[in-house]
Design an enzyme around this catalytic site. Structure first.
Site, short mmCIF file in Angstrom:
data_model
loop_
_atom_site.label_atom_id
_atom_site.label_comp_id
_atom_site.label_asym_id
_atom_site.label_seq_id
_atom_site.Cartn_x
_atom_site.Cartn_y
_atom_site.Cartn_z
N SER A 102 -3.32 -3.67 0.42
CA SER A 102 -2.08 -4.38 0.73
C SER A 102 -2.37 -5.84 1.07
O SER A 102 -3.40 -6.14 1.69
CB SER A 102 -1.44 -3.69 1.94
N ALA A 119 0.81 -1.21 0.00
CA ALA A 119 0.00 0.00 0.00
C ALA A 119 0.85 1.27 0.00
O ALA A 119 0.43 2.31 -0.51
CB ALA A 119 -0.94 -0.01 1.20
N THR A 120 2.05 1.20 0.56
CA THR A 120 2.91 2.39 0.55
C THR A 120 3.19 2.81 -0.89
O THR A 120 3.05 3.99 -1.25
CB THR A 120 4.25 2.09 1.28
N CYS A 173 8.64 6.29 18.33
CA CYS A 173 9.95 6.68 18.85
C CYS A 173 10.76 7.26 17.71
O CYS A 173 10.95 6.60 16.71
CB CYS A 173 10.70 5.46 19.34
N THR A 221 10.12 -6.31 -12.15
CA THR A 221 9.63 -7.68 -12.32
C THR A 221 8.54 -7.97 -11.31
O THR A 221 8.67 -7.65 -10.12
CB THR A 221 10.80 -8.68 -12.13
N ASN A 235 -5.86 3.37 10.45
CA ASN A 235 -5.12 2.21 10.94
C ASN A 235 -4.91 2.23 12.45
O ASN A 235 -4.69 1.20 13.06
CB ASN A 235 -3.76 2.10 10.24
N HIS A 243 -0.65 -7.96 3.17
CA HIS A 243 -0.42 -8.50 4.51
C HIS A 243 -1.41 -8.05 5.56
O HIS A 243 -1.32 -8.45 6.73
CB HIS A 243 1.03 -8.24 4.96
N GLN A 262 -6.81 -0.78 5.40
CA GLN A 262 -7.42 -1.44 6.55
C GLN A 262 -8.87 -1.85 6.27
O GLN A 262 -9.44 -2.64 7.01
CB GLN A 262 -7.37 -0.51 7.78
N1 PMP Z 1 -1.87 2.61 4.74
C1 PMP Z 1 -2.41 2.12 5.86
C2 PMP Z 1 -3.72 2.67 6.33
C3 PMP Z 1 -1.76 1.12 6.57
O1 PMP Z 1 -2.30 0.65 7.71
C4 PMP Z 1 -0.52 0.62 6.11
C5 PMP Z 1 0.25 -0.43 6.88
N2 PMP Z 1 0.54 -0.07 8.19
C6 PMP Z 1 -0.01 1.15 4.92
C7 PMP Z 1 -0.71 2.14 4.26
C8 PMP Z 1 1.29 0.64 4.34
O2 PMP Z 1 1.07 -0.62 3.79
P1 PMP Z 1 2.28 -1.55 3.30
O3 PMP Z 1 2.85 -2.14 4.54
O4 PMP Z 1 1.61 -2.58 2.44
O5 PMP Z 1 3.21 -0.71 2.54
#
Ligand code: PMP
Length: 413
Positions: free
Chosen positions: A224, A75-76, A351, A265, A176, A226, A204
């Site tokens: 995302s 998602a990042t 932190c 890739t 989140n 995970h 989320q």
């Molecule tokens: N957006 C939200 C709302 C998230 O909770 C997270 C993960 N903490 C991310 C983006 C980033 O996702 P990823 O770990 O897949 O890059």
């Protein structure tokens, strides 16, 4: 009674891979090594077919068309492509037909052109918040909406901030840290009427709550693997096939994969896992959401009945069923994390350079600093049971009571 390992209550941070996901991924880690961009042999075709089948599974969860999905590393990256990719103007081409990179900043910040406007929220995940700040440094004008104590961003707030030169609205579907839900369909309707691109970070939300691209109106959506019982390091970006997203600009250059929008890739095992995870989420969603809502209620009621000075942040708003964000009065957050070790959860403070800072989300919700620093996020998941919840209540309540009793003796009270 001591336990073998901490109870996992950090599903908003990451979820365990479903065994069916792992099973589906395994062949693509060994016996089927093809690169989907290589169409010269069977292994490449096999990999390409697996990717396309996963694209259909992701699209089905969103009620979207497969060609509107691109795969990313999470998602990042999806957020970065969406936010920067919509905002940054297409690169001007030189006489040789190549992009003239140096001109972009000049184009945005030249006094003759207005500073295009972006709306987002002060409660966004850093993966939107930081790109927004980068764009601000590049010359864009950014409005950060602050939600106040409820935590939700409303269509009215967005409407009040919209301008003639607004080019993008990015509002996360569910937060989140608190699980607070914003009314993304209403915000998207408003943006559609104003012909402004609308992105939502739905990391989320997706897989937990029903999502329908044809009904909900967003132009871009990040998700995302995970967070939905799939693998880490893989995600997707939904890009509605319309005029507003046509100028979306790639943020990584290279082999031109994923329609040129995300070179590199493809992570075939991860993508296959993401596809299966989406299918499983669709199966579980109707039963899982009410089950988790009940468990969350049990957890909150349990802590509220055992302790005074407990505040549930965002409790007034609509929330995802599995996340709770709890602040404790008369408590040192760091000490609490060190003592309540049988429950694996998150502290809502970060932190950085040795200093503990309150969460920017809680600050934007007007939570006082001391309380924001003494906050836990507990997030439940598919494996959470009533016994886990009861254990967590007892463990946390005992830790808080003991620490409060000790505080005057240690000179902390
Ligand atoms: N957006 C939200 C709302 C998230 O909770 C997270 C993960 N903490 C991310 C983006 C980033 O996702 P990823 O770990 O897949 O890059």
């Amino acid at each position: 009674m001591p336990i073998d390992q901490p109870i996992y209550m950090d599903h908003a941070a990451s979820t365990p891979c479903d065994p069916r996901v792992v099973g589906a991924m395994l062949p693509y880690l060994s016996s089927s090594p093809g690169n989907p961009s290589n169409r010269n042999h069977r292994f490449g075709w096999e990999a390409a077919q697996a990717v396309e089948s996963a694209r259909k599974q992701v699209a089905a969860l969103l009620n979207a068309s497969p060609h509107e999905i691109i795969f990313t590393s999470g998602a990042t990256e999806s957020n970065n492509i969406a936010v920067k990719g919509i905002a940054r103007p297409p690169l001007p081409l030189g006489e040789d037909g190549r992009a003239q990179r140096g001109q972009v900043r000049a184009q945005i910040s030249s006094p003759s052109s207005s500073r295009p406007h972006i709306i987002t929220a002060a409660t966004e995940h850093k993966a939107v918040y930081d790109p927004a700040h980068t764009l601000e440094a590049e010359g864009f004008d950014v409005t950060y909406l602050t939600p106040g104590p409820k935590g939700a961003i409303t269509a009215e707030m967005v409407e009040a901030a919209l301008r003639d030169d607004t080019i993008l609205v990015s509002v996360m579907w569910a937060n989140n840290e608190t699980g607070v839900i914003s009314d993304v369909p209403a915000i998207a309707r408003l943006c559609n009427e104003a012909n402004v691109a609308m992105h939502t970070d739905a990391t989320q939300w997706v897989g937990k709550m029903p999502t329908d691209a044809s009904r909900d109106g967003f132009d871009l959506l990040s998700m995302s693997g995970h967070k939905i019982y799939g693998p880490k390091g893989v995600g997707a970006l939904y890009i509605r096939d319309n005029e507003r997203t046509r100028a979306l600009r790639a943020q990584t250059e290279g082999g031109g994969q994923e329609r040129g929008l995300r070179s590199g890739t493809l992570n075939v095992p991860g993508i296959v896992g993401l596809g299966v995870a989406c299918e499983i989420c669709a199966e579980h969603m109707d039963d899982e959401a009410p089950r988790l809502a009940k468990l969350r209620e049990r957890l909150e009621k349990g802590l509220l009945s055992r302790l005074d000075g407990v505040h549930i942040n965002g409790a007034e708003a609509k929330r995802l069923p599995h996340i709770t964000n709890i602040s404790f009065e008369r408590m040192d957050g760091e000490a609490l994390m060190m003592v309540a070790t049988d429950v694996a959860c998150s502290a809502a403070s970060a932190c950085s350079s040795m200093a503990v800072k309150p969460s920017h989300v809680l600050t934007a919700m007007d939570v006082p600093e001391q309380m924001a620093l003494a906050t836990l996020r507990l997030s439940l998941g598919r494996s959470t049971t009533e016994e886990d919840v009861d254990y967590a209540i007892d463990h946390i309540a005992t830790a808080v009571s003991n620490l409060r009793a000790l505080a005057p003796l240690l000179g902390l009270g």
